[in-house]
Every structure is written in C-alpha cells, then in structure tokens.
Design a protein around this motif. Structure first.
Motif, PDB file in Angstrom:
ATOM      1  N   UNK A  10       0.847  -1.191   0.000  1.00  0.00           N
ATOM      2  CA  UNK A  10       0.000   0.000   0.000  1.00  0.00           C
ATOM      3  C   UNK A  10       0.884   1.243   0.000  1.00  0.00           C
ATOM      4  N   UNK A  11       0.647   2.141  -0.961  1.00  0.00           N
ATOM      5  CA  UNK A  11       1.474   3.325  -1.125  1.00  0.00           C
ATOM      6  C   UNK A  11       0.601   4.574  -1.115  1.00  0.00           C
ATOM      7  N   UNK A  12       1.171   5.657  -0.545  1.00  0.00           N
ATOM      8  CA  UNK A  12       0.456   6.932  -0.480  1.00  0.00           C
ATOM      9  C   UNK A  12       1.474   8.063  -0.407  1.00  0.00           C
ATOM     10  N   UNK A  13       1.015   9.260  -0.793  1.00  0.00           N
ATOM     11  CA  UNK A  13       1.858  10.444  -0.674  1.00  0.00           C
ATOM     12  C   UNK A  13       2.755  10.704  -1.862  1.00  0.00           C
ATOM     13  N   UNK A  14       2.714   9.829  -2.881  1.00  0.00           N
ATOM     14  CA  UNK A  14       3.564  10.030  -4.052  1.00  0.00           C
ATOM     15  C   UNK A  14       2.765  10.531  -5.237  1.00  0.00           C
ATOM     16  N   UNK A  15       3.289  10.298  -6.432  1.00  0.00           N
ATOM     17  CA  UNK A  15       2.608  10.733  -7.637  1.00  0.00           C
ATOM     18  C   UNK A  15       2.889   9.758  -8.777  1.00  0.00           C
ATOM     19  N   UNK A  16       1.968   9.735  -9.749  1.00  0.00           N
ATOM     20  CA  UNK A  16       2.119   8.864 -10.911  1.00  0.00           C
ATOM     21  C   UNK A  16       2.873   9.602 -12.014  1.00  0.00           C
ATOM     22  N   UNK A  17       3.805   8.888 -12.636  1.00  0.00           N
ATOM     23  CA  UNK A  17       4.577   9.416 -13.751  1.00  0.00           C
ATOM     24  C   UNK A  17       4.481   8.408 -14.895  1.00  0.00           C
ATOM     25  N   UNK A  22       4.662   4.417 -21.918  1.00  0.00           N
ATOM     26  CA  UNK A  22       3.263   4.685 -21.620  1.00  0.00           C
ATOM     27  C   UNK A  22       2.759   4.016 -20.363  1.00  0.00           C
ATOM     28  N   UNK A  23       3.663   3.442 -19.559  1.00  0.00           N
ATOM     29  CA  UNK A  23       3.280   2.773 -18.328  1.00  0.00           C
ATOM     30  C   UNK A  23       3.296   3.763 -17.170  1.00  0.00           C
ATOM     31  N   UNK A  24       2.378   3.572 -16.232  1.00  0.00           N
ATOM     32  CA  UNK A  24       2.305   4.442 -15.064  1.00  0.00           C
ATOM     33  C   UNK A  24       3.257   3.936 -13.982  1.00  0.00           C
ATOM     34  N   UNK A  25       4.066   4.849 -13.448  1.00  0.00           N
ATOM     35  CA  UNK A  25       5.025   4.515 -12.391  1.00  0.00           C
ATOM     36  C   UNK A  25       4.750   5.433 -11.211  1.00  0.00           C
ATOM     37  N   UNK A  26       4.630   4.849 -10.019  1.00  0.00           N
ATOM     38  CA  UNK A  26       4.350   5.624  -8.807  1.00  0.00           C
ATOM     39  C   UNK A  26       5.676   5.945  -8.118  1.00  0.00           C
ATOM     40  N   UNK A  27       5.955   7.225  -7.917  1.00  0.00           N
ATOM     41  CA  UNK A  27       7.224   7.649  -7.342  1.00  0.00           C
ATOM     42  C   UNK A  27       7.005   8.352  -6.012  1.00  0.00           C
ATOM     43  N   UNK A  28       8.049   8.269  -5.165  1.00  0.00           N
ATOM     44  CA  UNK A  28       8.057   8.910  -3.838  1.00  0.00           C
ATOM     45  C   UNK A  28       6.934   8.337  -2.965  1.00  0.00           C
ATOM     46  N   UNK A  29       6.643   9.003  -1.845  1.00  0.00           N
ATOM     47  CA  UNK A  29       5.592   8.541  -0.952  1.00  0.00           C
ATOM     48  C   UNK A  29       6.062   7.465   0.010  1.00  0.00           C
TER      49      UNK A  29
END
Length: 767
Positions: A10-17, A22-29
């Motif tokens: 479970x991840x929170x506080x980051x952002x999708x790049x 064309x794939x979504x990557x969740x960074x930081x958080x």
C-alpha cells in the motif's frame, strides 16, 4: 485459494509518472505491506490504511493495477471490488494498492465561460435569499429563468447590523437559503484584487451579489474592461476592473462598497443561467452521477431560493456533465485518432468510421482482435443481432453482434454507433462484420425480422452461408398487437401460450398440435402464424443450429454497459465499453483456470450429469447399422453416427440426450466424445485467450497532432428527441394487460359508461 494470503503493498503520498512506454510509475511517498485474503473485508482494510497513513478512511480512494497492465487503474469502491482484486492477484507475488486522499472542494469554481457580448448590456441579477413561499414561478420554456419566469416579493427588509454593507439582510423564516452562499461573501474584496480572466471576475461578481443580496447591471462589458453598478436608482455602489498592463491578469481598479438602496419590494429579471446552475451542481454530479433533475431542482430551491422546472434542471445537468466529461462536439473530432489508436494498440482490430457529405458523423464500427479471435477459435457459429438506443446529446443507436460462450455468457463480437437503425446501416455493419470475421462456417443469426435486417442478412451473407432465426419475443409482441383489437385478454393469453409451445416443440407433431390449438380459437390467428415463416422460428422446422436460444435480446451484460456509459461523449463511451470488455475477458480468463481436470464447462458438466442419471432407467435394443431404439416412457431412435436423436434435444443443445447417453454407454464409449467441442473448457479458454489493451484517453488525444488527410468529423445534425428512450425488455411475454370489455355491447377497449352503442340506444328511447 480461500486461505492463500496476498501481500498488498500500500502506497500513499507520491505521484504517478508516465514513462516512455506509456506505463504508469508511482514515485516517492510511503509504503506499508499488509496481508489480505478472501476473508478480509474492505472496511477492515481501510481502517488499517487510515491508521498507517493518518487519513480518514471515509475520504480515501483506493486504486490498483490488474496483473500485467500498468496503464489502467482500477477503483475499489465496494467489497465486491475488493474481493475481485484478491481473486485477480492470488497467483501474483503481490498487488500494489494506491491510497489517494480526496481533495477538499474548492471554495470558488473558476474559469467559467463568459456569457456576455462585447457590447454594453444591461444584464441583471437579484439575490433570491427569501423563503420558497415568496417566489412565484412561470416558465417561458426557454430553459432559463427570466424576468417573466418569477418575481420575488421580499416584504419588509431587516438590515444585518453585523454586516459592513447596509443593504445585507437575513431571512426571518428559513436561514438555510443563505448558508451555501456564505462562502461567497469575500469573492470580491476590493481594489487591487486580481483575477486570471474576465470570466473568473464575472463569476466572482455573480456570487458576491448573491451572498450580499443586491441587483446589478453592466455599464461596460467587453474584452478590455468591465464596469458594473447597482441597479437601484441612486445607489452609489460601483465596481470597475480592467486588464493589468503587460500581463493577462484582471485587476479591480475602482470600487465603492457602499449601498443606500432600500429594496422593500424587488421584482427583477435575474437570469439564473443554466451555466451558473451547472457550476453549482458540478461537484454533486461528480460524486453522484445519477443526480436526478428533480433532486437538482429541490436542492437549488432549498439552498438558494430559486425554483427551477424540470427542463431547466435537466439542461443545467447537461452543462455540468459537459464541464466534467468534456465537450460532446470535440469528442467527434477525436474519432479519427481513436480509430487509429485502437488499431495501433490492438493489432488485428477493425475500427472504421464514415461521415456524410458535410463531414458530419454517420456511423462507426469497432471489433477488437480479442473478440474476432475468440469467435473464430472457441465460439459456436451463432450471433445475436440487436440495437440499443443511446440516451445521448445527439440522436444515435448502437448496433451490436453478440455471441454466447460455452457458459452462455454474452461475448460482444462487434458493435457500431449509427445515427439511426435502418437497412442501410445494418448492411454496412454486416459488411464490416463479415470482413472482420472472415469465417467460412455457416453462421446462424438470431435477429429481428424488421428494421431492415430481413433484407440485409441475405444481401451480405447470401442464403447459402447463413441462417436467419427470427427473434421469438418480437414475433410474440407483434402477434399480441395484431390480435389486441379482435380478442379478449383470456383468448390472447391462450393463443400466446400455444404460440410459445409451437416454437419450443422439438418435433413436428408437437408444433402442429399447438398450431391446431390456435386454429380452434381463431382460424385468422392460425393463418397469421403460418404466414410468419415458422421455418425461421420453430425448433421443429428450423434448419440451422441456434442451441435453443430463441430471442435476440441475449446480450444483457452489454446492454447494462451501454446504460452506464450512454450519456458520455462518444469517445469516452467507446473507451468505457472497451474497458468493460477488457475486464470481462480477464475475469473469465481467471475463472477458467479453476476448471482444471474438467472436460466441459461447469454448467454443461451439470447438464450432462443429469442426462446420465436419466439414462440409467432406459433400455437399448439391438442396433440396425448405426440406428438404436431406446425404450423408456417412449420409444426413441438414436442415430449414433449422425449424432442425432428423434427427440431433437441432442441437436438443439449440443449435449447427448439421455437416449443418446444410454446408447453411448451400451457401445462402451464415453459421453464426452459426443459433446459439441464448443461446450468444452478448452474452447472456453481459447475464446478468452486474447486480451484487450488500453487505448490512450481523450486528454492524450487532444495533445496529438491531427492526422494528415483525415476529415474533421462534426456531430450529427440531429439531436436526440426529448423523452426517455425505451429500455430493453427481456422478460418473457407471459403477462398481457387486461383490456376493458363493455358489459353492454360486449366490445373491447371501453366500458358501459363510454359505450357509444349504449348511448345511441338511450337516445332512440328518448325519441
């Protein structure tokens, strides 16, 4: 599977790049790992997340990726969604869950479109902060509230001694009307306040006037400056704004905040524009897509004291939906890009459209490669053709071809959006369908006999390459309509029951017996049935194979998808249908993995088991070549080489009947060897072997460069007519509304009181 744990990261506080693929990557958080299984509830999961991340569990949104797909996020909104996520991820090492706290709602909705021309106008506004009982409404049917629509009688005005403006007042009987407007009291603060555009300034001024209760009119209103004064004669309140030099910002240059007007009685022409009401309800509509016009009107009246009729509330909802979902008109211009991207992201798919001479939209055909391959590899040569009317801004209808899988689940093979249901559009749809499938098998089409289909099918496929089975329900509806004026309720009920019995009879003698029953009631009704081409709908006479499917209204799942998406702009609607089909294919792929070791699909295994049980009480006589006699309650003949029994159940269902099972066991073979291959688990898996890939969304389409040489598509010229479109009726036609029968003349459709014959007799007696 029920006890296997799945690790949820479970991840929170980051952002999708979005990366270059064309794939979504969740960074930081931050991230936490939580064990979940089928026993875990969504409430417990949310509570643990709230404790770990410090969010309120009531305001968080949960999303996840399907295994192998990092382009589309799936939302978890209820327990069923959570259980489905666990099922999808049980074979994966883990599942990523993204916790997104909902953003607080903005105090001011900005970037509203300007509604004034460059010339000086006298637009007026009055704040309806009075009780609903003081408002008298009319309707000029233009969709807006105007001077002729309502008047507000305020009665004695009580100044608010706590307000810096002497003309502010409070309600004396219902203070709820001003509560929503209190947040707008400071939308205008004074000189040097800046705005990003004149539209934002006008919107702020509009809300400010509502919060402070005064009427205003424009002195100047163009692209360079806006000057406004209080409408009351002699009142000194003024405000002026203009563009800040060398910038695009708008700045208030002058303002006199003082009011001297006495508004004991106000009768004004406040124009409660649909766009303004739309901006008010936009957030509610986003949270509740089923927000009904009736509820909108009630909420606006309760919160702002403005009474809307149904059509005004409906139009306001249309504007709010367009603000949320995008322009219906612009969506048509994106169709060329959509078709290209479907073929690019899903190779082998067919996506094509046609415009009229004036470049307006005419029709669109789409068939994904996963559907084409599935029909070729594992589907029975059986297609259901039907149409669904769209409740969209523009008049349109969806034409759809649906196939049944081995579990009799709906499998959409192709669909088209057309301006209307006509023979021309059906011919175009079938030509594209034939080209996409390239199937040499003789296909049975279960379809209506009206709206051009009767002529379109032989024109495209030829009589030798298809069978056309009429939809039984449509025939029954037409029979009931044609007989309504001639027969009573009871007579029509008996005839319809016999009509259904004739259709479902598996042997000719059963069909003719039911036909004789209809003839005994009415020779005319019997003649109607004979002339309705029974060789196209009666089981005993039909030459094709439709596996006992009698109605064209087979694709219930697809109809529900259309119902959920039909109010979206056309490109978003297509993508919503694609996403539903993609998820359905993936769900059934996962489902079929649980059938290891079974030859047939679960429902067909159960049907065959029942036939095997019935076969134990049957006796088989000595064969004559490949023919066997089976003795039970009746004597039946089974041709084992032709896979046929004179009861016709084997031919209708694709599974050996009890008589055939008895013969198969007598010759010491397995019943599975004589089952249709289309009913096996292997065929089911082949049908859902291919997946549908995501297609770029509308925002990405808008950023793409226009395709050279492609015409710019405009919306169709015809808008949808008012009223709710008829919904699909798929229940059996076994209940007929009882008709009135006159006790005087015994006629139908009226009673004794309205009987013309009775009134005529009475008149003659008086004479």
């Amino acid at each position: 599977m029920a006890t296997k744990k799945v690790i949820a990261i479970c991840q929170a506080g980051g952002q999708f790049v979005t990366n270059k693929d064309g794939l979504l990557v969740y960074t930081n958080g931050d991230a936490y790992a939580i064990d979940i299984d089928h026993e875990t509830s969504l409430t417990d999961f949310r509570s643990e997340l709230a404790e770990n991340f410090g969010f309120s569990w009531e305001t968080m949104t949960l999303k996840y990726f399907l295994p192998g797909n990092r382009k589309t996020l799936i939302t978890i909104s209820k327990d069923k969604d959570f259980k489905r996520m666990v099922s999808f991820s049980v074979d994966a090492p883990n599942v990523e869950v993204f916790v997104l706290p909902e953003e607080s709602k903005a105090m001011i909705v900005s970037n509203m479109p300007a509604s004034r021309s460059s010339r000086t106008t006298a637009s007026e506004a009055v704040v309806p902060v009075v009780s609903a009982g003081d408002i008298v409404m009319g309707d000029d049917n233009d969709g807006d509230i105007t001077t002729n629509d309502f008047q507000i009688d305020m009665g004695p005005v009580m100044p608010d001694i706590t307000s810096p403006l002497p003309c502010d007042f409070l309600l004396t009987d219902d203070k709820q009307h001003i509560k929503p407007a209190q947040q707008w009291e400071n939308t205008i603060t004074g000189v040097d306040q800046r705005f990003s555009s004149f539209a934002e300034f006008r919107d702020a001024l509009h809300k400010y006037s509502i919060a402070h209760g005064f009427t205003y009119k424009y002195k100047k209103n163009d692209s360079h400056r806006v000057s406004v004064k209080c409408k009351a004669q002699g009142c000194p309140w003024r405000i002026a704004a203009s563009r800040l030099s060398t910038t695009q910002l708008i700045c208030i240059k002058r303002m006199n905040p003082r009011h001297t007007c006495e508004r004991a009685v106000v009768k004004a022409g406040y124009r409660a524009a649909r766009g303004w009401v739309g901006s008010i309800i936009k957030e509610k509509l986003k949270a509740s897509p089923d927000y009904k016009p009736k509820d909108i009107a009630e909420d606006i009246k309760r919160e702002y004291g403005i009474q809307l009729n149904y059509s005004q509330a409906w139009r306001a909802k249309e504007i709010a939906r367009e603000q949320l979902q995008g322009s219906y008109k612009e969506a048509y211009t994106q169709l060329p890009f959509l078709c290209e991207k479907i073929k690019e992201t899903n190779p082998g798919s067919v996506a094509t459209f046609v415009t009229k001479d004036d470049s307006s939209f005419h029709r669109l055909f789409i068939s994904f490669y996963a559907s084409i391959s599935g029909f070729r590899q594992g589907c029975r040569p059986l297609l259901f053709l039907d149409s669904v009317v769209l409740n969209s801004k523009y008049q349109a209808v969806i034409l759809v071809a649906t196939a049944p899988d081995a579990e009799d689940g709906a499998f959409p093979v192709a669909f088209a959006v057309a301006d209307t249901e006509s023979e021309e559009n059906w011919v175009w749809f079938l030509e594209n369908l034939k080209l996409a499938l390239s199937d040499s098998r003789r296909i049975t089409f279960v379809a209506d006999f009206q709206n051009g289909l009767k002529n379109a099918l032989p024109l495209v496929f030829g009589d030798e390459h298809h069978h056309h089975a009429y939809c039984l329900r449509r025939l029954a509806e037409k029979l009931n309509t044609d007989l309504k004026a001639q027969f009573s309720h009871e007579a029509r009920r008996f005839m319809l029951n016999d009509f259904y019995a004739a259709a479902y009879a598996t042997r000719p003698e059963g069909y003719y017996s039911s036909l004789e029953n209809i003839k005994n009631i009415s020779p005319d009704a019997c003649a109607w049935v004979v002339e309705s081409e029974p060789h196209r709908w009666a089981n005993a006479l039909f030459e094709g194979e439709r596996y006992n499917h009698m109605n064209s209204t087979f694709g219930l799942d697809f109809y529900s998808w259309v119902t959920e998406a039909h109010e979206l702009p056309i490109t978003q609607m297509i993508d919503e249908l694609r996403a539903k089909l993609m998820q359905t294919i993936y769900t059934r792929q996962v489902q079929s993995r649980e059938w290891a070791g079974t030859v047939l699909t679960p429902s067909n295994e159960e049907k065959l088991r029942k036939e095997i049980e019935l076969a134990r009480s049957l006796q088989v006589s000595r064969p004559h070549d490949s023919l066997f006699e089976v003795h039970g309650e009746s004597i039946n003949v089974v041709d084992i080489d032709q896979c046929d029994c004179d009861c016709k159940v084997w031919r209708l269902t694709g599974l050996p009947c009890s008589h055939a099972v008895a013969v198969i066991e007598c010759i010491e073979k397995s019943p599975y060897e004589y089952c249709s291959r289309y009913l096996t688990s292997e065929s089911y898996r082949l049908m859902y072997a291919e997946s549908i890939n995501p297609v770029p969304n509308g925002m990405m389409m808008a950023e793409e460069q226009p395709i050279e040489g492609v015409v710019s598509v405009t919306p169709p010229p015809t808008r949808r007519t008012p009223g709710r479109p008829k919904s699909k009726q798929v229940e059996p036609l076994d209940m007929i509304k009882r008709q009135l029968q006159c006790s005087n003349c015994k006629g139908l459709g009226h009673n004794k009181k309205t009987c013309k014959a009775g009134s005529q007799v009475q008149t003659e007696r008086q004479d």
